[in-house]
Motif scaffolding. Structure first.
Motif, mmCIF file in Angstrom:
data_model
loop_
_atom_site.group_PDB
_atom_site.id
_atom_site.type_symbol
_atom_site.label_atom_id
_atom_site.label_comp_id
_atom_site.label_asym_id
_atom_site.label_seq_id
_atom_site.Cartn_x
_atom_site.Cartn_y
_atom_site.Cartn_z
ATOM 1 N N PHE A 1 36.211 33.189 41.659
ATOM 2 C CA PHE A 1 37.650 33.004 41.618
ATOM 3 C C PHE A 1 38.314 34.367 41.684
ATOM 4 O O PHE A 1 37.909 35.313 41.000
ATOM 5 C CB PHE A 1 38.090 32.302 40.328
ATOM 6 N N ALA A 2 39.358 34.475 42.493
ATOM 7 C CA ALA A 2 40.126 35.719 42.588
ATOM 8 C C ALA A 2 41.600 35.376 42.540
ATOM 9 O O ALA A 2 42.059 34.472 43.250
ATOM 10 C CB ALA A 2 39.794 36.475 43.877
ATOM 11 N N PHE A 3 42.349 36.092 41.702
ATOM 12 C CA PHE A 3 43.799 35.947 41.641
ATOM 13 C C PHE A 3 44.435 37.268 42.055
ATOM 14 O O PHE A 3 44.083 38.337 41.528
ATOM 15 C CB PHE A 3 44.256 35.557 40.234
ATOM 16 N N GLN A 4 45.370 37.182 42.997
ATOM 17 C CA GLN A 4 46.059 38.352 43.516
ATOM 18 C C GLN A 4 47.567 38.183 43.353
ATOM 19 O O GLN A 4 48.092 37.067 43.414
ATOM 20 C CB GLN A 4 45.752 38.552 45.014
ATOM 21 N N LYS A 5 48.249 39.292 43.192
ATOM 22 C CA LYS A 5 49.707 39.259 43.123
ATOM 23 C C LYS A 5 50.291 38.830 44.459
ATOM 24 O O LYS A 5 51.249 38.068 44.520
ATOM 25 C CB LYS A 5 50.235 40.638 42.718
ATOM 26 N N ASP A 6 49.724 39.339 45.536
ATOM 27 C CA ASP A 6 50.098 38.932 46.892
ATOM 28 C C ASP A 6 48.860 39.088 47.766
ATOM 29 O O ASP A 6 47.871 39.709 47.353
ATOM 30 C CB ASP A 6 51.269 39.768 47.424
ATOM 31 N N PRO A 7 48.852 38.564 48.981
ATOM 32 C CA PRO A 7 47.631 38.602 49.803
ATOM 33 C C PRO A 7 47.116 40.005 50.113
ATOM 34 O O PRO A 7 45.931 40.168 50.394
ATOM 35 C CB PRO A 7 48.057 37.889 51.097
ATOM 36 N N ASN A 8 47.982 41.009 50.050
ATOM 37 C CA ASN A 8 47.557 42.370 50.393
ATOM 38 C C ASN A 8 47.074 43.181 49.200
ATOM 39 O O ASN A 8 46.496 44.254 49.385
ATOM 40 C CB ASN A 8 48.719 43.125 51.068
ATOM 41 N N SER A 9 47.319 42.725 47.990
ATOM 42 C CA SER A 9 46.993 43.520 46.801
ATOM 43 C C SER A 9 45.564 43.247 46.328
ATOM 44 O O SER A 9 45.026 42.159 46.544
ATOM 45 C CB SER A 9 47.974 43.191 45.679
ATOM 46 N N PRO A 10 44.947 44.212 45.662
ATOM 47 C CA PRO A 10 43.613 43.979 45.091
ATOM 48 C C PRO A 10 43.670 42.887 44.025
ATOM 49 O O PRO A 10 44.718 42.688 43.395
ATOM 50 C CB PRO A 10 43.249 45.335 44.476
ATOM 51 N N PRO A 11 42.587 42.166 43.803
ATOM 52 C CA PRO A 11 42.619 41.089 42.804
ATOM 53 C C PRO A 11 42.780 41.637 41.391
ATOM 54 O O PRO A 11 42.091 42.578 40.994
ATOM 55 C CB PRO A 11 41.271 40.387 42.988
ATOM 56 N N ALA A 12 43.697 41.054 40.658
ATOM 57 C CA ALA A 12 43.882 41.428 39.257
ATOM 58 C C ALA A 12 42.843 40.754 38.369
ATOM 59 O O ALA A 12 42.573 41.203 37.261
ATOM 60 C CB ALA A 12 45.291 41.051 38.795
ATOM 61 N N PHE A 13 42.270 39.662 38.858
ATOM 62 C CA PHE A 13 41.257 38.928 38.097
ATOM 63 C C PHE A 13 40.246 38.370 39.088
ATOM 64 O O PHE A 13 40.602 37.612 39.998
ATOM 65 C CB PHE A 13 41.916 37.789 37.307
ATOM 66 N N LEU A 14 38.998 38.773 38.940
ATOM 67 C CA LEU A 14 37.905 38.286 39.784
ATOM 68 C C LEU A 14 36.738 37.946 38.871
ATOM 69 O O LEU A 14 36.238 38.803 38.135
ATOM 70 C CB LEU A 14 37.494 39.349 40.805
ATOM 71 N N VAL A 15 36.314 36.699 38.905
ATOM 72 C CA VAL A 15 35.273 36.223 38.013
ATOM 73 C C VAL A 15 34.259 35.416 38.805
ATOM 74 O O VAL A 15 34.613 34.702 39.754
ATOM 75 C CB VAL A 15 35.884 35.396 36.856
ATOM 76 N N GLU A 16 32.990 35.541 38.411
ATOM 77 C CA GLU A 16 31.906 34.765 39.020
ATOM 78 C C GLU A 16 31.383 33.760 38.008
ATOM 79 O O GLU A 16 30.978 34.127 36.898
ATOM 80 C CB GLU A 16 30.776 35.683 39.475
ATOM 81 N N LEU A 17 31.395 32.492 38.397
ATOM 82 C CA LEU A 17 30.903 31.426 37.536
ATOM 83 C C LEU A 17 29.428 31.151 37.823
ATOM 84 O O LEU A 17 28.941 31.415 38.918
ATOM 85 C CB LEU A 17 31.697 30.138 37.748
#
Length: 248
Positions: free
Chosen positions: A101-117
């Motif tokens: 899962f990756a959450f980004q502020k916008d499509p061009n920004s680096p992910p603020a939260f990236l987690v592997e389940l």
């Protein structure tokens, strides 16, 4: 002769007295004028030799100022990676691999939260096909004496629950070149799901890359709880996917 000697004595006496008087007046003038000049010189030396003392800040004030500047610098460095009320969420993983899962502020920004389940992506796809999916990620609060100012999105390890069933653990990941390449590949997609062909060894080992991309609404309950709800384009019904971050 007597008169002449008297006149000379008088003249001599008068001259001596006159000269003595002038000397006395001169010495008196000098003695009376010197103190003022000496005072002025002393005052001048005092002003020149004694500069205005510089005030020193107390050590406590200096320490507080440093801590404020440090916190301000950290906050400025995190502004770029912060998240707002609307974020871009991407679920991806290879067919025989784990879910990311990756959450980004916008499509061009680096992910603020990236987690592997630990959950395989094939199992998550089956869950989503059967109905609504609720994923909860939980981590432990630190003890009071060990408490640190760690943001919820920066927690390293999570317990995973999918629709109430425990599904192992999840780990926070840094966005490396491999993950960034995937996010750039799906950058033009605002919402949708699909498959990206693998390349080289990845295609043979883990198969094709599956992804789902959508916009999420972010709700911050407290510093220990956040929720992400996938936004439906028609705004009808409950969100198909919801992700909860909890510190318990």
């Amino acid at each position: 002769m007597a008169r002449t000697s008297q006149d000379s004595s008088k003249r001599h006496f008068h001259w001596t007295k006159k000269v003595g008087t002038e000397d006395d007046e001169a010495s008196t003038f000098k003695s009376s004028s010197n103190p003022n000049e000496e005072d002025k010189r002393e005052n001048l030396k005092t002003h020149v030799a004694m500069p205005t003392p510089r005030k020193k800040l107390p050590a406590v004030a200096v320490a507080r100022l440093r801590s404020v500047l440090t916190a301000f610098g950290k906050n400025r460095s995190n502004l770029h990676f912060g998240l707002g009320p609307r974020v871009v969420g991407t679920l991806f993983g290879y067919r025989r691999g784990h879910v990311h899962f990756a959450f980004q502020k916008d499509p061009n920004s680096p992910p603020a939260f990236l987690v592997e389940l630990a959950t395989p992506i094939s199992g998550l796809v089956r869950e989503m096909a059967s109905g609504l999916v609720r994923i909860a990620l939980e981590c432990d609060k630190e003890k009071e004496e060990e408490k640190k100012a760690v943001r919820l999105l920066e927690e390293p390890v999570w317990r995973t629950y999918c629709n109430g069933k425990k599904c192992g653990f999840a780990a926070r990941r840094e966005c490396g070149a491999k993950e960034w390449k995937i996010l750039k590949a799906v950058e033009p997609i605002s919402m949708g799901a699909g498959v990206l062909p693998g390349s080289g060894a990845e295609a043979g080992a883990d198969g094709e890359l599956m992804y789902m991309r959508a916009k999420f609404e972010r709700i911050v309950g407290s510093r220990d709880s956040e929720a992400f709800y996938m936004m439906n384009p028609d705004s009808n019904g409950a969100p198909e996917l919801s992700i909860y971050l909890l510190r318990v």
